[in-house]
Design a protein around this motif. Sequence first.
Motif, short mmCIF file in Angstrom:
data_model
loop_
_atom_site.label_atom_id
_atom_site.label_comp_id
_atom_site.label_asym_id
_atom_site.label_seq_id
_atom_site.Cartn_x
_atom_site.Cartn_y
_atom_site.Cartn_z
N VAL A 291 -22.46 -4.06 -30.58
CA VAL A 291 -21.42 -3.80 -29.58
C VAL A 291 -22.12 -3.42 -28.28
O VAL A 291 -22.99 -2.55 -28.28
CB VAL A 291 -20.50 -2.65 -30.04
CG1 VAL A 291 -19.48 -2.30 -28.97
CG2 VAL A 291 -19.82 -3.00 -31.35
N PRO A 292 -21.74 -4.05 -27.19
CA PRO A 292 -22.35 -3.67 -25.91
C PRO A 292 -22.09 -2.19 -25.64
O PRO A 292 -20.99 -1.68 -25.88
CB PRO A 292 -21.61 -4.54 -24.88
CG PRO A 292 -21.06 -5.68 -25.67
CD PRO A 292 -20.78 -5.14 -27.04
N PRO A 293 -23.08 -1.47 -25.16
CA PRO A 293 -22.92 -0.03 -24.93
C PRO A 293 -21.74 0.30 -24.01
O PRO A 293 -21.07 1.30 -24.20
CB PRO A 293 -24.25 0.38 -24.28
CG PRO A 293 -25.21 -0.69 -24.64
CD PRO A 293 -24.42 -1.93 -24.85
N GLU A 294 -21.47 -0.57 -23.04
CA GLU A 294 -20.37 -0.33 -22.12
C GLU A 294 -19.03 -0.36 -22.87
O GLU A 294 -18.14 0.45 -22.62
CB GLU A 294 -20.34 -1.37 -20.99
CG GLU A 294 -21.59 -1.41 -20.15
CD GLU A 294 -22.72 -2.23 -20.78
OE1 GLU A 294 -22.47 -3.09 -21.66
OE2 GLU A 294 -23.88 -1.98 -20.40
N LEU A 295 -18.87 -1.31 -23.79
CA LEU A 295 -17.64 -1.42 -24.57
C LEU A 295 -17.48 -0.21 -25.48
O LEU A 295 -16.40 0.38 -25.57
CB LEU A 295 -17.62 -2.71 -25.39
CG LEU A 295 -16.43 -2.87 -26.34
CD1 LEU A 295 -15.11 -2.83 -25.58
CD2 LEU A 295 -16.56 -4.15 -27.14
N LEU B 128 -14.68 4.78 -26.90
CA LEU B 128 -14.77 6.21 -27.21
C LEU B 128 -14.03 7.06 -26.17
O LEU B 128 -13.38 8.04 -26.52
CB LEU B 128 -16.23 6.64 -27.31
CG LEU B 128 -16.99 6.10 -28.51
CD1 LEU B 128 -18.46 6.47 -28.44
CD2 LEU B 128 -16.37 6.59 -29.81
N GLU B 129 -14.11 6.67 -24.91
CA GLU B 129 -13.39 7.40 -23.88
C GLU B 129 -11.88 7.28 -24.06
O GLU B 129 -11.14 8.25 -23.90
CB GLU B 129 -13.81 6.89 -22.48
CG GLU B 129 -13.10 7.62 -21.34
CD GLU B 129 -13.34 9.11 -21.31
OE1 GLU B 129 -12.44 9.83 -20.83
OE2 GLU B 129 -14.41 9.57 -21.76
N LEU B 130 -11.41 6.09 -24.42
CA LEU B 130 -9.98 5.92 -24.69
C LEU B 130 -9.53 6.78 -25.86
O LEU B 130 -8.46 7.40 -25.82
CB LEU B 130 -9.65 4.45 -24.96
CG LEU B 130 -9.69 3.53 -23.75
CD1 LEU B 130 -9.56 2.07 -24.20
CD2 LEU B 130 -8.57 3.88 -22.79
#
Length: 81
Positions: free
Chosen positions: A64-68, A73-75
């Motif tokens: 999984v791309p770190p940005e995704l 996780l933020e959501l």
Amino acid sequence: MGEHGCDCDEARAEAQRFIDGELDLTVRVQIERHLAECHGCTERTEFQRHLKLLIAKKCGQESVPPELEARVLELIRRLEA
């Protein structure tokens, strides 16, 4: 975390690290005790655990791309707040 346990806010804040097995023994035991007594936190933690497994299964061997991962996780953190 207090020496005798944690509250819901602390349990939610540490949930992902708990699921990933990244907590030291003292904090892990405090989270486990809290989850044993708090149905709401147990449900949230199990949801996060199942979501992580589902994403891993559906994404196969692709990482999984770190940005995704950070966005997801933020959501989750926002939904729990």
